[in-house]
Design an enzyme around this catalytic site. Sequence first.
Site, mmCIF file in Angstrom:
data_model
loop_
_atom_site.group_PDB
_atom_site.id
_atom_site.type_symbol
_atom_site.label_atom_id
_atom_site.label_comp_id
_atom_site.label_asym_id
_atom_site.label_seq_id
_atom_site.Cartn_x
_atom_site.Cartn_y
_atom_site.Cartn_z
ATOM 1 N N CYS A 2 -73.354 74.929 -33.956
ATOM 2 C CA CYS A 2 -74.590 75.716 -34.084
ATOM 3 C C CYS A 2 -74.452 76.777 -35.182
ATOM 4 C CB CYS A 2 -74.987 76.447 -32.809
ATOM 5 S SG CYS A 2 -75.199 75.372 -31.386
ATOM 6 N N CYS A 252 -60.804 78.278 -34.835
ATOM 7 C CA CYS A 252 -60.887 76.798 -34.804
ATOM 8 C C CYS A 252 -60.462 76.221 -36.155
ATOM 9 C CB CYS A 252 -62.333 76.408 -34.510
ATOM 10 S SG CYS A 252 -62.674 74.663 -34.768
ATOM 11 N N SER A 299 -68.032 65.867 -46.653
ATOM 12 C CA SER A 299 -66.945 66.689 -46.112
ATOM 13 C C SER A 299 -65.554 66.197 -46.510
ATOM 14 C CB SER A 299 -67.065 66.813 -44.598
ATOM 15 O OG SER A 299 -67.284 65.556 -44.023
ATOM 16 N N ASP A 360 -61.194 60.919 -46.133
ATOM 17 C CA ASP A 360 -62.198 61.581 -45.300
ATOM 18 C C ASP A 360 -61.540 62.760 -44.590
ATOM 19 O OD1 ASP A 360 -64.636 62.143 -44.201
ATOM 20 O OD2 ASP A 360 -64.817 60.302 -43.040
ATOM 21 N N ASP A 361 -62.401 63.649 -44.049
ATOM 22 C CA ASP A 361 -61.861 64.838 -43.393
ATOM 23 C C ASP A 361 -61.262 64.519 -42.032
ATOM 24 O OD1 ASP A 361 -64.948 64.661 -42.960
ATOM 25 O OD2 ASP A 361 -64.163 65.699 -41.203
ATOM 26 N N CYS A 397 -62.745 68.730 -27.254
ATOM 27 C CA CYS A 397 -62.901 70.154 -27.540
ATOM 28 C C CYS A 397 -63.793 70.770 -26.471
ATOM 29 C CB CYS A 397 -63.544 70.355 -28.912
ATOM 30 S SG CYS A 397 -63.971 72.084 -29.222
ATOM 31 N N CYS A 447 -56.487 77.576 -33.398
ATOM 32 C CA CYS A 447 -56.670 76.588 -32.329
ATOM 33 C C CYS A 447 -56.605 75.209 -32.972
ATOM 34 C CB CYS A 447 -58.022 76.771 -31.632
ATOM 35 S SG CYS A 447 -58.331 75.434 -30.431
ATOM 36 N N CYS A 450 -57.798 69.945 -30.380
ATOM 37 C CA CYS A 450 -58.260 68.556 -30.458
ATOM 38 C C CYS A 450 -57.209 67.647 -31.099
ATOM 39 C CB CYS A 450 -59.585 68.473 -31.202
ATOM 40 S SG CYS A 450 -59.645 69.461 -32.677
HETATM 41 S S1 SF4 Z 1 -60.223 72.102 -29.844
HETATM 42 FE FE1 SF4 Z 1 -60.453 71.519 -32.022
HETATM 43 S S2 SF4 Z 1 -62.637 71.639 -32.505
HETATM 44 FE FE2 SF4 Z 1 -62.281 72.725 -30.557
HETATM 45 S S3 SF4 Z 1 -62.002 74.877 -31.150
HETATM 46 FE FE3 SF4 Z 1 -59.959 73.985 -31.054
HETATM 47 S S4 SF4 Z 1 -59.548 73.215 -33.140
HETATM 48 FE FE4 SF4 Z 1 -61.738 73.637 -32.980
#
Ligand code: SF4
Length: 471
Positions: A2, A252, A299, A360-361, A397, A447, A450
């Site tokens: 968002c 993130c 991206s 690709d990303d 995530c 973080c 994922c």
């Molecule tokens: S889990 Fe992955 S997408 Fe979610 S906040 Fe952490 S790094 Fe970002």
Amino acid sequence: MCGISAYASGNRASYSRAIGRTLSLLIELQHRGQESVGIGVASVSGDIKVVKKGSLVLSLYEEVLGNSNIKEREVFGCIAHTRYSTSGRYGWELAHPELVSGGRLKLAIAFNGNIANYRDLFALARSLAPEYTPSYVENDTQALAYAVYALAKDEGWDVVEALKRLPEYVIGAYSLVALTSEPRLLVARDPRGIRPLAYSYVDKEVYVASETAALQVLDLDWREVRAGEILSFDGSALEVTDSVVAPDPSPCVFEYVYFSRPDSYFNGVSVYLSRLKMGWYLAREAPAEADVVVPVPDSGRIAAIGYSMASGIPLAEGIIVNKYVGRVFISAPDQRDVLSRIKYGVVRPVVEGKRVVVVDDSIVRGTTMRFLLDKLRRGGATKLYVRIASPPFTCPCYMGIDVASRRELLLWSKTSVEEVGRSLGTDSLAYISLRNLELSVGLPKVCHGCFSCSYPFSELRAFDLEKKISR
Ligand code: SF4
């Protein structure tokens, strides 16, 4: 993810200026959400009106400028939101801002992030202010709005005090903007600073946007909101305080990989340069004997430039994207297949008879990549070496992207990277390592849940978090 934006003025802004400034910022954030859009407008007298629409930002702009119900007033400020739903059902009705009233204040909130334990927040609201809380909520936005409202009531209708306490109850991420009927603009980022947020304060005007690039485009000097920071603007002064929970920044890493615009800074790090380094490291750890490097636009482009620079293999635009399709990854699930099929065209002279490195990303669900590789093969590519500028996406995530279950992930049903590569139709597939991804960003802590299943909320593991998610 968002996108959110806000504008407030101590100079009694005209309706068109307030709307124009707020939505100009939001247009620059359209890439963060494309399902629906909403705006809340607070008059100087404290009335708050909310308009929502299942459209892109520009369409709402035209509608609200002509809305006789809310114009012709001196405006204190606006908050706005473009939605990519990660909690609750799809549909414009759940667009932000969420408006809560009944007590001494009216409160409108819009936020970017995701709150995994939103049912706990809702229970908190019910316990503190049952008279202002409905019997059920549909998603985390509503739970957040009612919880802040209940905490404010508990603090003698002081919303800053409410926002200071909020992190004690939240498992998840939030970067939020809020308007009250005092009137007052509030801005807050959770103590882990998982999602971005930036602002500008000039001549008694406050501008807020999810990403620095939006402020930069409007030629505004910006500063990022620090993790755990709370801003409060009542038209005369901007006050800055911290939440009661100590900051523990773990932004993130996927913002650097995919979400954010390359012309943005996040935690002082250029998104562009971090992507360039990802491509550079990727070429070093996963070289390929090839004739051309082809980015998956948009991206994957900057990582592809980095890959080309490090490998010496020339870069060429062999894939053309239809920009009007938007971002497939953040589109509604029932649209992803058809959008993936029509999103890309192949430039035959670039790939025909060539060994192609496709950069690709990320690969999350694999929907887009499978269609794309098939098109490149039919366009005459003799070899397809796929290189991904993030590690294998192995876990869901819970902090702001719509992958709430492992079953949605391509790797869920596969035992190895080789098997994933074969299922997609590659000649080889390789990913950047987590270590090199972290080096590309260069922050002490991020973080990367994922990619590692290790989240900034150490008390909960993926399985526990998954149980808290509604869909
Ligand atoms: S889990 Fe992955 S997408 Fe979610 S906040 Fe952490 S790094 Fe970002």
